[in-house]
Motif scaffolding. Structure first.
Motif: not given
Length: 146
Positions: A114-115, A120-121, A130-131, A135-138
């Motif tokens: 993460l980061g 994490r969105v 809701r969960a 998602r991949r970072l750019p």
């Protein structure tokens, strides 16, 4: 006789080396340091939508210590693109809904880097639950942190 001994050593050493590598890359605190800019993890239960390696029970057991009781769910409006999700109005991604506590979420964050590799969105699943989802970072953002 020497060949048999070598094969025996190899048969023992290979799984141990694999286990060590898995521990170092997935669970060890030595290969991941949570970036300072990330918000702390809230106590309490968390829901996480997974659609890749974490859909496999042995991986979940390795990452956060149990397989859990995941439920099959669908994320509408996205399609899977390799290791990520991309918005796509008429698409859907099938996955699992995990219920984890704060410590387990921290272990998932470590596994997903993460980061560094992922963010994490929050998403809304097909059943209006809701969960979190990773998602991949750019690419440029990931390069800047490594």
């Amino acid at each position: 006789m020497r060949m048999r001994t070598r094969l025996g050593v190899l048969a023992i050493a290979s799984p141990l080396a694999l286990a060590g590598w898995l521990w170092l890359t997935m669970l060890s605190p030595f290969t991941y340091e949570r970036p300072d800019h990330l918000a702390p993890i809230a106590e309490g239960p968390h829901r996480v939508f997974v659609y890749g390696t974490l859909t496999h029970a042995p991986i979940r057991w390795l990452v956060y210590g149990r397989t859990g009781e995941p439920e099959p769910v669908v994320l509408e409006g996205f399609r899977r693109t390799g290791l990520d999700l991309a918005p796509a109005a008429s698409a859907r991604v099938e996955g699992l809904l995990l219920r984890v506590d704060a410590e387990e979420l921290s272990r998932l964050d470590r596994y997903e880097r993460l980061g560094i590799r992922y963010e994490r969105v929050r998403v809304t699943l097909g059943d209006d639950t809701r969960a979190w989802v990773y998602r991949r970072l750019p690419k440029d953002a990931a390069d800047a942190t490594e």
